[in-house]
Design an enzyme around this catalytic site. Structure first.
Site: not given
Length: 416
Positions: A166, A404
């Site tokens: 992200c 992540f």
């Protein structure tokens, strides 16, 4: 440092769950509109989460001829559409720019998930004979986004894709920023895109227990900082910027939105999916961005937070903001536009950079919607811009994205 060149934003583009152009996207943000609804891309009946923030009223035939879009995964289509808008907005092509000095640096955390899934499903349904599309690999690989943008426009400068979950878009923006600062390009088309609203995307994130399951009321499911938040809402789309060296932009008479003044990167070095609850990596990334920008924390007016609506992540980021900004934290406007768009994963930083720049342009901070029951574990003395946009002269805006793997990124924009 005297040789480091200044970088400005001269073009914006977006295709999002709130609108299919940058102005339409801003209108959705301004009015506090939720982009969440029941999934239409596939039958979600048996899934734990049956809703997402899809791009609405999308028909590829509006943007591409049929032969062309069949060669592109949806995430690449979104990338080309948003970058087309940003390039047109910048007037770059009309100015006779040296295309050898224009790059494309794009971000995508997942890439062509839809294409991968379709080809695997097709093989599994067959008799074992490998009948794969010749377009399968070019559609699937993440760098097809930057490749298609450069091919369409003839841009021969630096060209690659960043993949850091992200944080991908912000990493792309920072890489573009540095290529221009160091004189490796005069302009770079940058941003990010994602299109992971598929059976495997939704099923995979459900297995991680990362997504909201508020199926009875999708519009209120993305609720950063709210006591009753239960996970993020998956979004899709793209956000694009044209970054340009300041003197180059001035010389061609370009419209200049703002200056990009700093970018920070760090790692949590903690866990493959969970954020470090201490927020140390997030503290570090914001300090790195402020140091790179050469400004003090007190100069920041607005932070577009990562704010995904997960129980752990929201609190860790806010604690980090309090550590970095001290007493000034209560004077900031803070908002998570993911409350409206959902989480675009690798594309999040692209549309959130556009949100920051539009907030500067319009003197208006977009809200955090669905904030109805404040979380007592999160300092409510901070201004989360709850539910309604707030007028403010935003001179400096920061955008945070975390991924992540512990990837943290932060970029800072300033009015000229």
């Amino acid at each position: 440092m005297s040789s480091i060149r200044r970088v400005v934003v001269t073009g914006l583009g977006a295709i999002t769950p709130l609108g299919n152009t940058a102005p339409a996207y801003w209108e959705g943000l301004r009015t506090g509109t939720s982009g969440a609804a029941t999934i239409t891309r596939f039958d979600p009946t048996k899934f734990k989460t049956r809703f997402a923030c899809e791009v609405k009223d999308y028909n590829p035939d509006t943007y591409f001829d049929r032969k062309e879009h069949r060669k592109m995964d949806l995430f690449t289509q979104f990338a080309v559409i948003a970058s087309d808008e940003a390039i047109a907005d910048s007037g770059l092509l009309e100015s006779g720019v040296d295309k050898d000095r224009v790059g494309v640096i794009w971000g995508s955390g997942i890439g062509g998930l839809k294409s991968l899934q379709e080809e695997c499903f097709q093989f599994e349904r067959g008799d074992g004979t490998p009948r794969y599309s010749p377009f399968f690999i070019p559609r699937m690989i993440a760098d097809s986004s930057s490749g298609n943008i450069s091919i369409k426009n003839g841009f021969r400068g630096p060209n690659f894709v960043t993949t850091s979950a992200c944080a991908s878009s912000n990493d792309a923006i920072i890489a573009a920023f540095n290529n221009i600062r160091l004189g490796l390009a005069d302009a770079v088309v940058t941003g990010g895109s994602e299109a992971a609203i598929t059976e495997s995307g939704v099923g995979g994130f459900n297995a991680l227990k990362a997504m909201s399951e508020r199926n009875d009321d999708p519009a209120s499911a993305s609720r950063p900082y709210d006591k009753d938040r239960d996970g993020f809402v998956l979004g899709e789309g793209a956000g694009a910027l044209v970054l340009e060296e300041y003197e180059h932009a001035k010389a061609r008479g370009a419209k200049i939105y703002c200056e990009l003044i700093g970018g920070g990167m760090s790692s949590d070095a903690y866990h493959i999916t969970a954020p470090d609850p201490s927020g140390e990596g997030v503290v570090l990334v914001m300090k790195n961005a402020l140091r790179d920008a050469g400004i003090q924390p007190e100069e920041v007016d607005y932070i577009n937070t990562h704010g995904t609506s997960t129980p752990l992540g929201d609190g860790a980021e806010i604690k980090a903001i309090e550590k970095v900004f001290g007493a000034h934290a209560e004077k900031l406007n803070i908002s998570s536009t993911k409350s409206m768009t959902g989480h675009l994963l690798g594309g999040a930083g692209g549309i959130e950079a556009v949100a920051c720049i539009m907030a500067m342009q319009n003197g208006l901070v977009p809200p955090t919607i669905n904030l109805s029951t404040p979380d007592p574990e999160i300092n409510q003395a901070l201004n989360f811009t709850p539910n309604t946009a707030q007028e403010r002269d935003v001179r400096v805006a920061m955008s945070n994205t975390f991924g992540f793997g512990g990837h943290n990124t932060s970029v800072i924009f300033r009015k000229l």
